[in-house]
Design an enzyme around this catalytic site. Structure first.
Site, PDB file in Angstrom:
ATOM      1  N   ASP A  80      -3.129  13.590   6.530  1.00 24.42           N
ATOM      2  CA  ASP A  80      -4.061  14.432   5.121  1.00 24.42           C
ATOM      3  C   ASP A  80      -5.568  14.327   5.809  1.00 24.42           C
ATOM      4  O   ASP A  80      -6.157  13.063   6.202  1.00 24.42           O
ATOM      5  CB  ASP A  80      -3.975  13.616   4.003  1.00 24.42           C
ATOM      6  CG  ASP A  80      -4.705  14.499   2.912  1.00 24.42           C
ATOM      7  OD1 ASP A  80      -4.642  15.582   3.077  1.00 24.42           O
ATOM      8  OD2 ASP A  80      -5.027  13.722   1.912  1.00 24.42           O
ATOM      9  N   GLU A 132      -7.869  24.127   7.734  1.00 25.47           N
ATOM     10  CA  GLU A 132      -8.766  24.144   6.542  1.00 25.47           C
ATOM     11  C   GLU A 132      -9.685  25.274   6.681  1.00 25.47           C
ATOM     12  O   GLU A 132     -10.514  24.935   7.596  1.00 25.47           O
ATOM     13  CB  GLU A 132      -9.184  23.067   5.732  1.00 25.47           C
ATOM     14  CG  GLU A 132     -10.143  23.219   4.841  1.00 25.47           C
ATOM     15  CD  GLU A 132     -10.488  22.013   3.941  1.00 25.47           C
ATOM     16  OE1 GLU A 132      -9.742  20.748   4.065  1.00 25.47           O
ATOM     17  OE2 GLU A 132     -11.547  22.041   3.339  1.00 25.47           O
ATOM     18  N   GLY A 177     -11.024  14.016  -6.363  1.00 24.46           N
ATOM     19  CA  GLY A 177     -11.518  13.161  -7.099  1.00 24.46           C
ATOM     20  C   GLY A 177     -11.121  13.524  -8.631  1.00 24.46           C
ATOM     21  O   GLY A 177     -10.620  14.373  -8.941  1.00 24.46           O
ATOM     22  N   HIS A 206      -5.905  21.858  -2.152  1.00 29.47           N
ATOM     23  CA  HIS A 206      -6.253  20.410  -2.227  1.00 29.47           C
ATOM     24  C   HIS A 206      -7.055  20.233  -3.691  1.00 29.47           C
ATOM     25  O   HIS A 206      -7.370  21.082  -4.191  1.00 29.47           O
ATOM     26  CB  HIS A 206      -7.252  20.295  -1.288  1.00 29.47           C
ATOM     27  CG  HIS A 206      -6.495  19.962   0.035  1.00 29.47           C
ATOM     28  ND1 HIS A 206      -6.370  18.772   0.686  1.00 29.47           N
ATOM     29  CD2 HIS A 206      -5.929  20.808   1.144  1.00 29.47           C
ATOM     30  CE1 HIS A 206      -5.920  18.985   1.998  1.00 29.47           C
ATOM     31  NE2 HIS A 206      -5.571  20.167   1.986  1.00 29.47           N
ATOM     32  N   GLY A 207      -7.271  18.856  -4.045  1.00 33.76           N
ATOM     33  CA  GLY A 207      -8.061  18.695  -5.105  1.00 33.76           C
ATOM     34  C   GLY A 207      -7.475  19.203  -6.293  1.00 33.76           C
ATOM     35  O   GLY A 207      -8.148  19.563  -6.928  1.00 33.76           O
ATOM     36  N   SER A 209      -5.482  17.398  -8.648  1.00 37.81           N
ATOM     37  CA  SER A 209      -4.917  16.488  -9.700  1.00 37.81           C
ATOM     38  C   SER A 209      -5.226  16.991 -11.154  1.00 37.81           C
ATOM     39  O   SER A 209      -6.417  17.832 -11.280  1.00 37.81           O
ATOM     40  CB  SER A 209      -5.548  15.176  -9.503  1.00 37.81           C
ATOM     41  OG  SER A 209      -5.017  14.368  -8.650  1.00 37.81           O
ATOM     42  N   ASN A 249      -1.892  19.182  -3.365  1.00 36.18           N
ATOM     43  CA  ASN A 249      -1.975  17.890  -3.070  1.00 36.18           C
ATOM     44  C   ASN A 249      -2.529  17.285  -4.121  1.00 36.18           C
ATOM     45  O   ASN A 249      -3.342  17.611  -5.336  1.00 36.18           O
ATOM     46  CB  ASN A 249      -3.298  17.857  -2.103  1.00 36.18           C
ATOM     47  CG  ASN A 249      -2.920  18.074  -0.641  1.00 36.18           C
ATOM     48  OD1 ASN A 249      -2.106  18.547  -0.259  1.00 36.18           O
ATOM     49  ND2 ASN A 249      -3.724  17.979   0.236  1.00 36.18           N
ATOM     50  N   THR A 250      -1.937  15.740  -4.353  1.00 34.61           N
ATOM     51  CA  THR A 250      -2.208  15.134  -5.509  1.00 34.61           C
ATOM     52  C   THR A 250      -2.624  13.660  -4.936  1.00 34.61           C
ATOM     53  O   THR A 250      -1.650  12.972  -4.551  1.00 34.61           O
ATOM     54  CB  THR A 250      -1.193  14.954  -6.609  1.00 34.61           C
ATOM     55  OG1 THR A 250      -0.979  16.521  -6.930  1.00 34.61           O
ATOM     56  CG2 THR A 250      -1.534  14.214  -7.691  1.00 34.61           C
TER      57      THR A 250
HETATM   58  P1  13P Z   1      -7.139  14.922  -6.035  1.00 31.45           P
HETATM   59  O1  13P Z   1      -8.257  14.135  -5.695  1.00 31.45           O
HETATM   60  O2  13P Z   1      -7.363  16.208  -6.896  1.00 31.45           O
HETATM   61  O3  13P Z   1      -5.820  14.108  -6.143  1.00 31.45           O
HETATM   62  O4  13P Z   1      -6.711  15.779  -4.470  1.00 31.45           O
HETATM   63  C1  13P Z   1      -6.250  15.076  -3.369  1.00 31.45           C
HETATM   64  C2  13P Z   1      -6.398  15.948  -2.063  1.00 31.45           C
HETATM   65  O5  13P Z   1      -6.666  17.043  -2.213  1.00 31.45           O
HETATM   66  C3  13P Z   1      -5.626  15.084  -1.024  1.00 31.45           C
HETATM   67  O6  13P Z   1      -6.002  15.724   0.336  1.00 31.45           O
HETATM   68  O1  G3H Z   2      -8.252  14.022  -0.390  1.00 34.76           O
HETATM   69  C1  G3H Z   2      -8.532  12.844  -0.104  1.00 34.76           C
HETATM   70  C2  G3H Z   2      -7.364  11.780  -0.711  1.00 34.76           C
HETATM   71  O2  G3H Z   2      -7.714  11.631  -1.891  1.00 34.76           O
HETATM   72  C3  G3H Z   2      -7.498  10.699   0.178  1.00 34.76           C
HETATM   73  O3  G3H Z   2      -8.717   9.886   0.054  1.00 34.76           O
HETATM   74  O4  G3H Z   2      -9.969   9.118   2.174  1.00 34.76           O
HETATM   75  O5  G3H Z   2     -10.062   7.942   0.011  1.00 34.76           O
HETATM   76  O6  G3H Z   2      -7.597   7.992   1.305  1.00 34.76           O
HETATM   77  P1  G3H Z   2      -8.973   8.587   0.895  1.00 34.76           P
HETATM   78 ZN    ZN Z   3      -7.597  17.220   0.265  1.00 34.04          ZN
END
Ligand code: 13P
Ligand code: G3H
Ligand code: ZN
Length: 303
Positions: A80, A132, A177, A206-207, A209, A249-250
């Site tokens: 990731d 991306e 986040g 992505h992002g 959640s 992604n979560t």
């Molecule tokens: P969240 O912070 O919304 O869970 O997104 C995670 C993510 O995009 C990891 O690549």
């Molecule tokens: O997109 C990012 C993910 O939440 C990973 O976060 O780099 O803190 O492991 P991290």
């Molecule tokens: Zn991400």
């Protein structure tokens, strides 16, 4: 079974659902995700950020994913937000089956050149690549971007043509986040429709959640200090999948579930200091959260 990112997303694209990509950092998180995948009969992507690799190491993460892949559901081990070429190369060599090269912070030409290089290396080994274009906002440990720059469909088309990526992460309003929106949460679904029509390939959100209120309430009740968290509402995820997102992604929801469960256990059983007792409710709560998301993505029953 361990499969490539391309394989898992091809079916999702044809059948119009999304595969959940969940971040793993330790054994309990990996087990929780796999328990959910097995109970939902859902394909799943286990993804490791550069921060996860720094924390747990290649060997432990690989062993977790390869153990997970003994289950009867398709599993991808995916890097990731790979930004460091050395880490990308090590993952390709070590047996990851999907690589995200994230050059979204670079000028377009540099992003193209680096991504194309990664595609060449990965494809030579039968490994697929996610690129991306545009920038997703938010701040994680190793993924920092202050502003959201929405993906331009013309630029995305040129990027895919030049790099030959297997799948593309697009920016349509989400950020990483727990603090995604101040005010109304809204994804640009019209832009998503245009990009999907133009590219006709698997797309990644992505992002994504949900930051469920009940989870925030539990964490806060047992002492978390969270300010005003805000996620992507479930109905908007369902629409994003409907209009062409195939990988969601979560990570944040997993962190929240872990935190809420551990805090609750420690507050209610201060005399119990057995790590297995402390982490078991976290594993169960993460499983519950992941199962809900798999149903939302339409991936339940698709294994
Ligand atoms: P969240 O912070 O919304 O869970 O997104 C995670 C993510 O995009 C990891 O690549
Ligand atoms: O997109 C990012 C993910 O939440 C990973 O976060 O780099 O803190 O492991 P991290
Ligand atoms: Zn991400």
């Amino acid at each position: 079974m361990l499969v490539t990112l391309k394989q898992i997303l091809k079916k999702a694209n044809t059948e119009n659902y999304a595969v959940g990509a969940f971040n793993i950092n330790n054994m309990e998180i990996c087990q929780a995700i796999m328990n959910a995948a097995v109970s939902q009969k859902a394909p799943v992507i286990l993804q490791t950020s550069q921060g996860a690799i720094e924390y747990a190491g290649y060997d432990y993460l690989k062993a977790l994913a390869h153990t997970a892949a003994k289950q009867k559901v398709p599993v991808v081990l995916h890097l990731d937000h790979g930004r460091d070429m050395e880490i990308v190369k090590k993952c390709i060599k070590a047996g990851w089956t999907g690589i995200m090269y994230d050059g979204s912070h670079l000028p377009f030409d540099e992003n193209v050149a680096n991504t194309a290089k990664v595609v060449k290396m990965a494809h030579a080994k039968g490994i697929s690549v996610e690129g991306e274009i545009g920038t997703i906002g938010g701040a994680e440990e190793t993924v920092i971007s202050r502003e959201i720059i929405y993906t331009n469909p013309d630029v995305a088309e040129e990027f895919v043509k030049k790099t030959k990526v297997d799948t593309l992460a697009i920016a349509i309003g989400t950020s990483h986040g727990a603090y995604k929106f101040s005010g109304n949460a809204r994804l640009d679904l019209h832009l998503l429709k245009i990009i999907k029509q133009r590219l006709n390939m698997p797309l990644v959100l992505h992002g994504a959640s949900g930051v469920p209120a009940w989870l925030v309430t539990q964490a806060v009740r047992y002492g978390a200090q969270l300010g005003k968290p805000e996620g992507v509402p479930d109905d908007q995820i369902v629409n994003a999948v409907k209009y062409g997102i195939n990988k969601v992604n979560t990570d944040t929801d997993i962190r929240l579930a872990f935190d809420a469960a551990v805090r609750k256990f420690i507050a209610e059983k201060p005399e119990d200091f057995d790590p297995r007792h402390i982490l078991q409710p976290a594993r169960e709560l993460i499983q519950q959260v992941v199962e809900h998301r798999m149903r939302l993505f339409g991936s339940s029953g698709k294994a």
